[in-house]
Design a protein around this motif. Structure first.
Motif, PDB file in Angstrom:
ATOM      1  N   THR A   1       0.946  -1.218  -0.256  1.00 45.56           N
ATOM      2  CA  THR A   1       0.041  -0.074  -0.063  1.00 45.56           C
ATOM      3  C   THR A   1       0.762   1.394  -0.011  1.00 45.56           C
ATOM      4  N   GLN A   2       1.961   1.174   0.855  1.00 38.67           N
ATOM      5  CA  GLN A   2       2.841   2.428   0.734  1.00 38.67           C
ATOM      6  C   GLN A   2       3.566   2.469  -0.339  1.00 38.67           C
TER       7      GLN A   2
ATOM      8  N   PHE B   1       2.616   1.750  -3.432  1.00 31.59           N
ATOM      9  CA  PHE B   1       1.658   2.238  -4.428  1.00 31.59           C
ATOM     10  C   PHE B   1       1.428   3.610  -4.349  1.00 31.59           C
ATOM     11  N   TYR B   2       1.397   4.050  -3.078  1.00 31.36           N
ATOM     12  CA  TYR B   2       1.192   5.427  -2.816  1.00 31.36           C
ATOM     13  C   TYR B   2       2.325   6.380  -3.268  1.00 31.36           C
ATOM     14  N   LEU B   3       3.574   5.898  -3.085  1.00 29.87           N
ATOM     15  CA  LEU B   3       4.703   6.465  -3.516  1.00 29.87           C
ATOM     16  C   LEU B   3       4.900   6.468  -5.054  1.00 29.87           C
ATOM     17  N   MET B   4       4.453   5.336  -5.653  1.00 33.04           N
ATOM     18  CA  MET B   4       4.842   5.115  -7.000  1.00 33.04           C
ATOM     19  C   MET B   4       3.970   5.915  -7.862  1.00 33.04           C
ATOM     20  N   SER B   5       2.592   6.421  -6.950  1.00 36.63           N
ATOM     21  CA  SER B   5       1.571   7.160  -7.798  1.00 36.63           C
ATOM     22  C   SER B   5       2.012   8.711  -7.537  1.00 36.63           C
ATOM     23  N   ARG B   6       3.107   9.001  -6.969  1.00 31.99           N
ATOM     24  CA  ARG B   6       3.704  10.136  -7.026  1.00 31.99           C
ATOM     25  C   ARG B   6       4.701  10.492  -8.131  1.00 31.99           C
TER      26      ARG B   6
ATOM     27  N   LEU C   1       7.404   7.980  -8.192  1.00 33.75           N
ATOM     28  CA  LEU C   1       8.771   7.413  -7.935  1.00 33.75           C
ATOM     29  C   LEU C   1       8.634   5.905  -8.474  1.00 33.75           C
TER      30      LEU C   1
ATOM     31  N   ARG D   1       9.777   1.969  -8.821  1.00 42.96           N
ATOM     32  CA  ARG D   1       9.663   0.930  -7.589  1.00 42.96           C
ATOM     33  C   ARG D   1      11.012   1.039  -6.700  1.00 42.96           C
TER      34      ARG D   1
ATOM     35  N   LEU E   1      13.044   4.910  -0.425  1.00 43.79           N
ATOM     36  CA  LEU E   1      12.498   5.948   0.584  1.00 43.79           C
ATOM     37  C   LEU E   1      11.929   5.176   1.713  1.00 43.79           C
ATOM     38  N   LEU E   2      11.211   4.053   1.463  1.00 44.35           N
ATOM     39  CA  LEU E   2      10.544   3.294   2.471  1.00 44.35           C
ATOM     40  C   LEU E   2      11.798   2.873   3.543  1.00 44.35           C
TER      41      LEU E   2
ATOM     42  N   GLY F   1      12.741   5.728   5.800  1.00 42.03           N
ATOM     43  CA  GLY F   1      11.806   5.792   6.592  1.00 42.03           C
ATOM     44  C   GLY F   1      11.859   4.904   7.764  1.00 42.03           C
TER      45      GLY F   1
END
Lengths: 260, 450
Positions: free
Chosen positions: B398-399, B401-406, B408, B410, B416-417, B420
């Motif tokens: 889920t995280q 996909f969220y980042l990729m939708s902006r 980034l 894979r 980045l994760l 984090g």
């Protein structure tokens, strides 16, 4: 105009790995600068449509097409769709502890830049961020917080709008951005969307909503009603009033299919 | 045993008591060090080689480790005359615009540079190579060197480290002296096939306050090198010691780090390990809470890729009452890398009112990566608060996909994760400059900077 900003043609999709079919032939055209509202009862497929447009891996497209500026996006990964100008404001934005909003935004902007351009200068980024924070009347300290970590519903939606402001999409799909917001948050989010449309009069918006409430702040050019995986009815802003008054039952439902 | 003919030359193999004796003589060092060396060699011969039948070595097989396969790194005794004499990667670290109270640079077996802020030297701060201290302040070595309580499972390698000692420093900070900036030691190895055995002896007298960094660097080496590293920290009453080991060796290195921190009454200790490099890195980190009311925080981050093997073993040794210890170790693994965490909280019978916590979290970035987590408690007191926990998980889709939708990709989103995921540990480092140095090294390793 030869090409539409967003064109959805007979789109069919189901839950990945052979799950149930949710979109059963969706047709929709949005021109530059237009705002469309997509309404419909729970389970009609509104949010699925938003996710399929963005390329969510949980769904597979079984037919039809989605075109941005005349080009199909279905073969593109979610990140490539984003870089082509699509933006999805999530109904439930993910929480990412440990990653600040500023860092996330900087990485997102850098991902859009070519190797030759190199990374955005730190000061240029900070100025851009400050400008957008100012535009949306958000406290600068907001950007130092971890992405959505422990945010209220309103803060999460505000973060979506901030990202939208920074990434400047040509086409924004907003999935129930108004759900779960109190009246103040709703007003702030609506003003944010209006502000961004004012900044870029060619940006298209597909506003997915369950409630008419937000349409008191944002006036769509068209309203569509989704029922059982299809657009069942389209009309002008007055359609939203009819829905408010009469519910969805008066609309003709496409024949239901057994759900397995 | 084969006869070794040339032993005075650096790079000569060690294989027997006789050659060691001549090697010791060739170093012309004070008797204090030479005798410790001989004791170490005797222990090395006497101690059994760890095998996988020992619980502490179940996941790391060193039964084939043969010191004869390596040559002791060379010791030229020449100090660098200018910065240009130092290895490039060392200069790069030094060039970063950060304040330091003292700097120590060791290149293979040679100490090339030592500098201490003159004001601090005036106030009695000593920061010098161990063999120099043996001449100038033998009483410090008498009292502290190789005085830690080394566990049975560690003794074999500790003995070899002692016998083969080739460099390292002593940091001595007198009573109530607070160092305004970190003390930074850089060790650079570029002799392929070498054996380097370096020691850090850190003493903070009562009320002293220090931040001490050990950084390990090398290029990728084409013949396997062995790095044996011992760290002893003694914090007296009310002292504050923050220690960071940043290991980013290249490939081709086997690194064994044995760290023992000893806390005096009401003292505060923070030991942070960052493990990024080497083919195999094994860290044994022990905090001995010897003084009542003392506090220990142990932190670690590691990022493994390709076929790297990281093995972290910890001991929170509560010998005194009213002490508190916390441990947070986080590792991310890509490629076919493996990691082991084995942590023990031991509370002695008299150590009442102990608070001890231990957490290990692992993030796997590939199907072939593997993490083993073995938290353990051994409690003999009855009025204590202890907890331990460990997790192994994958990247949250889920995280992602969220980042990729902006926008980034894979790999970018995964990196980045990971950052984090690491932030929970990194944000506990109080000094911003130190935190940034760690972040830089991690970003370089995971390829976030382009």
């Amino acid at each position: 105009m030869s090409e539409h900003l967003l064109e959805i043609r007979d789109l069919q999709a189901r839950v990945a790995d052979g799950g149930i079919e949710i979109l059963r032939g969706v047709d929709l055209v949005i021109e530059p600068g237009e705002m469309h509202a997509l309404m419909g009862p729970n389970g009609s497929g509104k949010s699925t449509l938003a996710k399929v447009i963005a390329g969510h891996p949980g769904y597979e497209v079984t037919g039809g097409d989605v075109l941005l500026d005349g080009k199909s996006v279905l073969d593109l990964e979610p990140d490539e769709r984003s870089r082509s100008g699509l933006f999805l404001a999530f109904q439930y934005p993910a929480e990412i502890p440990g990653v600040s909003i500023a860092n996330f935004l900087r990485t997102s902007l850098n991902a859009r830049r070519s190797e030759e351009e190199g990374d955005l200068d730190v000061f240029a980024f900070q100025k851009l961020l400050n400008d957008k924070l100012g535009l949306l009347q958000v406290q600068p300290s907001f950007a130092a917080r971890y992405v959505n970590d422990g945010f209220s519903g309103g803060e999460k939606k505000r973060n979506e709008i901030l990202q939208m402001a920074m990434l400047e999409p040509s086409m924004a799909v907003m999935d129930e951005t108004d759900s779960g917001l109190d009246i103040d948050a709703l007003r702030i989010v609506s003003e944010g969307v209006s502000t961004l449309r004012g900044q870029d009069d060619r940006m298209g918006v597909l506003l997915i909503t369950h409630y008419k409430r937000i349409l008191g702040y944002l006036q769509p050019d068209q309203v569509h009603v989704m029922l059982n995986g299809r657009i069942a009815h389209s009309g002008g802003p007055e359609l939203a009033d009819q829905l408010e008054e009469m519910g969805y039952d008066w609309l003709h439902e496409p024949e239901p299919e057994p759900v397995g | 045993m084969s006869e070794v003919t040339t032993i005075t030359e650096p790079g000569a193999a060690i294989d027997a008591q006789g050659s060691l004796e001549r090697w010791i003589q060739s170093r012309a060092e004070p008797e204090l060090l030479a005798s410790r060396r001989r004791e170490g060699w005797a222990d090395w011969l006497a101690e059994p080689m760890p095998t996988r039948r020992m619980e502490e070595w179940r996941y790391t097989d060193i039964s084939g480790l043969d010191p004869e396969a390596y040559s002791p790194v060379s010791t030229t005794g020449d100090r660098a005359r200018s910065k240009e004499d130092l290895p490039g990667p060392v200069r790069e670290v030094l060039d970063s615009d950060r304040k330091r109270s003292a700097v120590f640079i060791q290149h293979n077996g040679t100490v090339e540079h030592v500098r201490v802020d003159p004001d601090l030297a005036e106030r009695g701060v000593v920061y010098a190579p161990i063999d120099e201290i043996a001449g100038s302040h033998p009483e410090i070595l008498e009292r502290f060197l190789f005085r830690s309580d080394v566990a049975q499972s560690e003794r074999k390698l500790w003995a070899l480290h002692t016998a083969m000692l080739s460099g390292g420093y002593v940091l001595y900070v007198p009573k109530n002296v607070a160092l305004p900036h970190p003390v930074h030691a850089l060790r650079y190895v570029d002799e392929a096939g070498g054996l380097v055995s370096s020691h850090s002896l850190i003493i903070a007298e009562s009320g002293a306050e220090i931040t001490c960094i050990d950084e390990y660097l090398s290029p990728d080496l084409d013949a396997e090198s062995l790095s044996l590293n011992g760290v002893e920290i003694f914090g007296a009453e009310n002292a504050v010691v923050r220690y960071l080991a940043l290991q980013h060796y290249g490939r081709g290195v086997k690194h064994f780090s044995m760290q023992h921190a000893n806390t005096g009454r009401d003292s505060t200790l923070n030991v942070f390990n960052v493990t990024l490099g080497a083919d195999l890195a094994r860290c044994d980190v022990s905090a001995h809470l010897l003084g009542p009311g003392s506090e220990s925080e142990m932190l670690a981050l590691w990022f493994g890729d390709r076929d790297q093997r990281f093995d972290h073993h910890t001991l929170q040794n509560h010998a005194a009452p009213h002490a508190r210890s916390d441990l947070l170790f986080k590792g991310a693994l890509a490629g076919q890398s493996h990691s082991v965490f084995r942590g023990l909280i031991r509370v002695a019978e008299g150590a009442q009112l102990t608070d001890a916590y231990q957490t290990n979290r692992n993030l796997l970035l590939s199907d072939k990566a593997k993490a083993v987590a073995l938290p353990n408690l051994e409690i003999e007191a009855d009025d204590v608060r202890c907890s331990h926990g460990a997790t192994v998980g994958q990247v949250d889709e889920t995280q992602l996909f969220y980042l990729m939708s902006r926008g980034l990709s894979r790999p970018e989103a995964e990196r980045l994760l990971v950052l984090g995921f690491f932030d929970e540990v990194l944000s506990r480092v109080p000094l911003e400059g130190t935190r940034e140095r760690i972040r830089e090294a991690i970003e370089l390793k995971i390829g976030l900077s382009r």
